[in-house]
Design a protein around this motif. Structure first.
Motif, PDB file in Angstrom:
ATOM      1  N   ASN A 141       0.815  -1.211   0.000  1.00 54.64           N
ATOM      2  CA  ASN A 141       0.000   0.000   0.000  1.00 54.64           C
ATOM      3  C   ASN A 141       0.854   1.269   0.000  1.00 54.64           C
ATOM      4  OD1 ASN A 141      -1.103  -2.239   1.985  1.00 54.64           O
ATOM      5  ND2 ASN A 141      -2.851  -1.421   0.872  1.00 54.64           N
ATOM      6  N   VAL A 142       1.870   1.273   0.853  1.00 52.02           N
ATOM      7  CA  VAL A 142       2.728   2.456   0.965  1.00 52.02           C
ATOM      8  C   VAL A 142       3.495   2.689  -0.342  1.00 52.02           C
ATOM      9  CG1 VAL A 142       4.682   3.482   2.196  1.00 52.02           C
ATOM     10  CG2 VAL A 142       2.937   2.226   3.474  1.00 52.02           C
ATOM     11  N   THR A 143       4.006   1.622  -0.916  1.00 50.63           N
ATOM     12  CA  THR A 143       4.802   1.758  -2.136  1.00 50.63           C
ATOM     13  C   THR A 143       3.935   2.155  -3.325  1.00 50.63           C
ATOM     14  OG1 THR A 143       6.225   0.009  -1.270  1.00 50.63           O
ATOM     15  CG2 THR A 143       6.569   0.649  -3.541  1.00 50.63           C
ATOM     16  N   LEU A 144       2.708   1.635  -3.376  1.00 51.25           N
ATOM     17  CA  LEU A 144       1.779   2.050  -4.432  1.00 51.25           C
ATOM     18  C   LEU A 144       1.479   3.543  -4.331  1.00 51.25           C
ATOM     19  CD1 LEU A 144      -0.886  -0.784  -4.847  1.00 51.25           C
ATOM     20  CD2 LEU A 144       0.517   0.242  -6.644  1.00 51.25           C
ATOM     21  N   LEU A 145       1.270   4.010  -3.110  1.00 54.95           N
ATOM     22  CA  LEU A 145       1.023   5.439  -2.921  1.00 54.95           C
ATOM     23  C   LEU A 145       2.232   6.249  -3.361  1.00 54.95           C
ATOM     24  CD1 LEU A 145      -0.694   7.787  -1.903  1.00 54.95           C
ATOM     25  CD2 LEU A 145       0.260   7.394   0.384  1.00 54.95           C
ATOM     26  N   GLN A 146       3.413   5.757  -3.051  1.00 55.54           N
ATOM     27  CA  GLN A 146       4.629   6.463  -3.462  1.00 55.54           C
ATOM     28  C   GLN A 146       4.698   6.573  -4.988  1.00 55.54           C
ATOM     29  OE1 GLN A 146       8.320   4.503  -2.469  1.00 55.54           O
ATOM     30  NE2 GLN A 146       9.445   6.443  -2.472  1.00 55.54           N
ATOM     31  N   ALA A 147       4.399   5.492  -5.677  1.00 56.13           N
ATOM     32  CA  ALA A 147       4.428   5.512  -7.143  1.00 56.13           C
ATOM     33  C   ALA A 147       3.387   6.470  -7.704  1.00 56.13           C
ATOM     34  CB  ALA A 147       4.192   4.104  -7.677  1.00 56.13           C
ATOM     35  N   GLN A 148       2.199   6.464  -7.112  1.00 64.13           N
ATOM     36  CA  GLN A 148       1.139   7.355  -7.586  1.00 64.13           C
ATOM     37  C   GLN A 148       1.503   8.824  -7.378  1.00 64.13           C
ATOM     38  OE1 GLN A 148      -2.167   5.865  -5.359  1.00 64.13           O
ATOM     39  NE2 GLN A 148      -2.452   4.073  -6.676  1.00 64.13           N
ATOM     40  N   LEU A 149       2.113   9.117  -6.239  1.00 62.29           N
ATOM     41  CA  LEU A 149       2.518  10.492  -5.973  1.00 62.29           C
ATOM     42  C   LEU A 149       3.651  10.914  -6.916  1.00 62.29           C
ATOM     43  CD1 LEU A 149       2.425  10.540  -2.057  1.00 62.29           C
ATOM     44  CD2 LEU A 149       0.759  11.509  -3.659  1.00 62.29           C
ATOM     45  N   GLN A 150       4.551   9.978  -7.202  1.00 62.98           N
ATOM     46  CA  GLN A 150       5.636  10.277  -8.147  1.00 62.98           C
ATOM     47  C   GLN A 150       5.068  10.565  -9.536  1.00 62.98           C
ATOM     48  OE1 GLN A 150       7.871   6.683  -7.487  1.00 62.98           O
ATOM     49  NE2 GLN A 150       9.346   7.706  -6.123  1.00 62.98           N
ATOM     50  N   LYS A 151       4.070   9.808  -9.943  1.00 62.59           N
ATOM     51  CA  LYS A 151       3.440  10.044 -11.250  1.00 62.59           C
ATOM     52  C   LYS A 151       2.723  11.397 -11.288  1.00 62.59           C
ATOM     53  CE  LYS A 151       1.078   6.683 -13.044  1.00 62.59           C
ATOM     54  NZ  LYS A 151       0.114   5.556 -13.138  1.00 62.59           N
ATOM     55  N   GLN A 152       2.050  11.751 -10.190  1.00 61.80           N
ATOM     56  CA  GLN A 152       1.364  13.036 -10.116  1.00 61.80           C
ATOM     57  C   GLN A 152       2.340  14.201 -10.241  1.00 61.80           C
ATOM     58  OE1 GLN A 152      -1.009  13.261  -6.560  1.00 61.80           O
ATOM     59  NE2 GLN A 152      -2.232  11.449  -7.076  1.00 61.80           N
ATOM     60  N   SER A 153       3.549  13.991  -9.780  1.00 61.30           N
ATOM     61  CA  SER A 153       4.556  15.051  -9.795  1.00 61.30           C
ATOM     62  C   SER A 153       5.453  14.988 -11.023  1.00 61.30           C
ATOM     63  CB  SER A 153       5.414  14.962  -8.521  1.00 61.30           C
ATOM     64  OG  SER A 153       4.598  15.051  -7.372  1.00 61.30           O
ATOM     65  N   ALA A 154       5.000  14.245 -12.042  1.00 62.97           N
ATOM     66  CA  ALA A 154       5.747  14.110 -13.297  1.00 62.97           C
ATOM     67  C   ALA A 154       7.118  13.482 -13.076  1.00 62.97           C
ATOM     68  CB  ALA A 154       5.879  15.469 -13.994  1.00 62.97           C
ATOM     69  N   GLN A 155       7.250  12.669 -12.047  1.00 65.94           N
ATOM     70  CA  GLN A 155       8.484  11.919 -11.809  1.00 65.94           C
ATOM     71  C   GLN A 155       8.300  10.507 -12.360  1.00 65.94           C
ATOM     72  OE1 GLN A 155       8.594  12.548  -7.444  1.00 65.94           O
ATOM     73  NE2 GLN A 155      10.484  13.715  -7.772  1.00 65.94           N
ATOM     74  N   SER A 156       8.103  10.439 -13.656  1.00 66.97           N
ATOM     75  CA  SER A 156       7.761   9.165 -14.301  1.00 66.97           C
ATOM     76  C   SER A 156       8.862   8.127 -14.158  1.00 66.97           C
ATOM     77  CB  SER A 156       7.447   9.398 -15.785  1.00 66.97           C
ATOM     78  OG  SER A 156       6.348  10.285 -15.925  1.00 66.97           O
ATOM     79  N   GLU A 157      10.112   8.536 -14.297  1.00 70.21           N
ATOM     80  CA  GLU A 157      11.225   7.590 -14.187  1.00 70.21           C
ATOM     81  C   GLU A 157      11.284   6.991 -12.779  1.00 70.21           C
ATOM     82  OE1 GLU A 157      13.017   6.453 -16.522  1.00 70.21           O
ATOM     83  OE2 GLU A 157      12.421   7.802 -18.138  1.00 70.21           O
ATOM     84  N   GLN A 158      11.111   7.855 -11.765  1.00 74.61           N
ATOM     85  CA  GLN A 158      11.118   7.366 -10.384  1.00 74.61           C
ATOM     86  C   GLN A 158       9.927   6.442 -10.130  1.00 74.61           C
ATOM     87  OE1 GLN A 158      11.675  10.431 -11.421  1.00 74.61           O
ATOM     88  NE2 GLN A 158      12.886  11.646  -9.975  1.00 74.61           N
ATOM     89  N   ALA A 159       8.776   6.820 -10.692  1.00 73.66           N
ATOM     90  CA  ALA A 159       7.584   5.977 -10.528  1.00 73.66           C
ATOM     91  C   ALA A 159       7.781   4.621 -11.196  1.00 73.66           C
ATOM     92  CB  ALA A 159       6.366   6.680 -11.114  1.00 73.66           C
ATOM     93  N   LEU A 160       8.428   4.627 -12.339  1.00 74.04           N
ATOM     94  CA  LEU A 160       8.694   3.371 -13.045  1.00 74.04           C
ATOM     95  C   LEU A 160       9.603   2.470 -12.218  1.00 74.04           C
ATOM     96  CD1 LEU A 160       8.461   1.596 -15.539  1.00 74.04           C
ATOM     97  CD2 LEU A 160      10.375   2.879 -16.552  1.00 74.04           C
ATOM     98  N   ALA A 161      10.650   3.045 -11.644  1.00 71.26           N
ATOM     99  CA  ALA A 161      11.570   2.258 -10.818  1.00 71.26           C
ATOM    100  C   ALA A 161      10.839   1.698  -9.588  1.00 71.26           C
ATOM    101  CB  ALA A 161      12.749   3.115 -10.384  1.00 71.26           C
ATOM    102  N   THR A 162       9.984   2.508  -8.991  1.00 70.78           N
ATOM    103  CA  THR A 162       9.231   2.062  -7.821  1.00 70.78           C
ATOM    104  C   THR A 162       8.307   0.912  -8.185  1.00 70.78           C
ATOM    105  OG1 THR A 162       9.282   4.290  -6.870  1.00 70.78           O
ATOM    106  CG2 THR A 162       7.614   2.783  -6.018  1.00 70.78           C
ATOM    107  N   LEU A 163       7.606   1.041  -9.302  1.00 71.44           N
ATOM    108  CA  LEU A 163       6.656   0.007  -9.718  1.00 71.44           C
ATOM    109  C   LEU A 163       7.358  -1.270 -10.168  1.00 71.44           C
ATOM    110  CD1 LEU A 163       4.113   2.305 -11.574  1.00 71.44           C
ATOM    111  CD2 LEU A 163       3.633   0.909  -9.553  1.00 71.44           C
ATOM    112  N   GLN A 164       8.516  -1.130 -10.783  1.00 68.38           N
ATOM    113  CA  GLN A 164       9.270  -2.325 -11.201  1.00 68.38           C
ATOM    114  C   GLN A 164       9.724  -3.126  -9.974  1.00 68.38           C
ATOM    115  OE1 GLN A 164      12.218  -0.451 -13.707  1.00 68.38           O
ATOM    116  NE2 GLN A 164      11.160  -1.069 -15.595  1.00 68.38           N
TER     117      GLN A 164
END
Length: 204
Positions: A154-177
Motif C-alpha cells: 500500500n505504501v509503495t503504491l502510494l509512493q508511485a502514484q505520488l511520483q506520477k502526479q509530480s511528473a516523476q515518471s522515471e522514479q515511478a517506473l523504478a518504484t513500480l518495477q
C-alpha cells in the motif's frame, strides 16, 4: 418487592435480636495484663461493626490513593488522544480543501498521540507532494513503512502514484518495477506499471 422483603426481614431480625438481648443481655470481658473492661454484648457488637466500617473505609481510601497516579495518567493520555483525533479530523478537512501546508502542520502535531499514526503519515506524504517537497514526502512514507511493514504494498503504491502526479515518471517506473518483483501477479500493480511504461515511451 424484593426491597420490601429485605426491609421486613431486617425489621424482624432486629426485633428478635432485641428480645434476646433483653432476656439475656450478656457481656464481653476484655482483659490485658492487670486491666479488664466489661462491656454489654450489644455495645461490643456495635463497636465491632463501627471498627469494621472504619477499617473498610480506610482500606478503600488507601486503594484509591494508590491508583490515583495511574488514573491521572490514563485520563491525561485519553484527553491527548481525543485531542489528536480532533486535530487529525481538522487536518483531513484542510487537505480536502487543498490547504496543504495547514493540513501537514496539523497532521504532524497529531501523529505522536494518534491512534492511527500510519494514516496520518500517509496523508502527510500527500500534502508534502502537493507542495513539491519530495524528500519530505519520501521521508513520511519511509516512517509509515517502518511503523507498518505489512503495509509495504500500500505504501509503495502510494509512493508511485505520488511520483506520477509530480511528473516523476522515471522514479515511478523504478518504484513500480521493484513492486512488480515482489507482487508479480497483482492486477493493479501490473496496470500501473503498464501505464507508466506507456508514459515514458518504453514500448518494448
Amino acid at each position: 418487592m424484593k426491597r420490601l422483603f429485605i426491609l421486613i426481614f431486617l425489621i424482624t431480625a432486629s426485633v428478635w435480636i432485641g428480645l434476646q438481648l433483653h432476656a439475656d443481655p450478656g457481656y464481653v470481658l476484655l482483659s490485658y495484663q492487670k486491666t479488664s473492661v466489661e462491656l454489654p454484648l450489644w455495645l461490643a457488637a456495635v463497636i465491632t461493626l463501627l471498627l469494621f466500617f472504619v477499617l473498610h473505609a480506610l482500606l478503600n481510601t488507601f486503594a484509591y490513593a494508590s491508583t490515583l497516579g495511574q488514573r491521572y495518567r490514563a485520563a491525561h493520555k485519553k484527553r491527548k488522544r481525543s485531542k489528536a483525533r480532533l486535530l487529525t479530523t481538522d487536518a483531513f478537512l484542510s487537505l480536502i480543501e487543498g490547504k496543504w501546508s495547514l493540513a501537514e502542520g496539523k497532521l504532524l502535531k497529531s501523529i505522536e498521540q494518534s491512534d492511527m499514526p500510519v494514516i496520518s503519515l500517509l496523508a502527510s506524504a500527500i500534502t508534502a507532494n502537493a507542495q513539491n517537497k519530495f524528500q519530505q514526502r519520501d521521508r513520511y512514507l519511509q516512517q509509515a513503512l517502518s511503523l507498518a511493514p505489512d503495509a509495504h504494498l500500500n505504501v509503495t503504491l502510494l509512493q508511485a502514484q505520488l511520483q506520477k502526479q509530480s511528473a516523476q515518471s522515471e522514479q515511478a517506473l523504478a518504484t513500480l518495477q521493484q513492486l512488480h518483483m515482489s507482487y508479480p501477479k497483482h492486477t493493479y500493480v501490473l496496470s500501473q506499471l503498464c501505464e507508466t511504461l506507456e508514459t515514458v515511451g518504453d514500448w518494448k
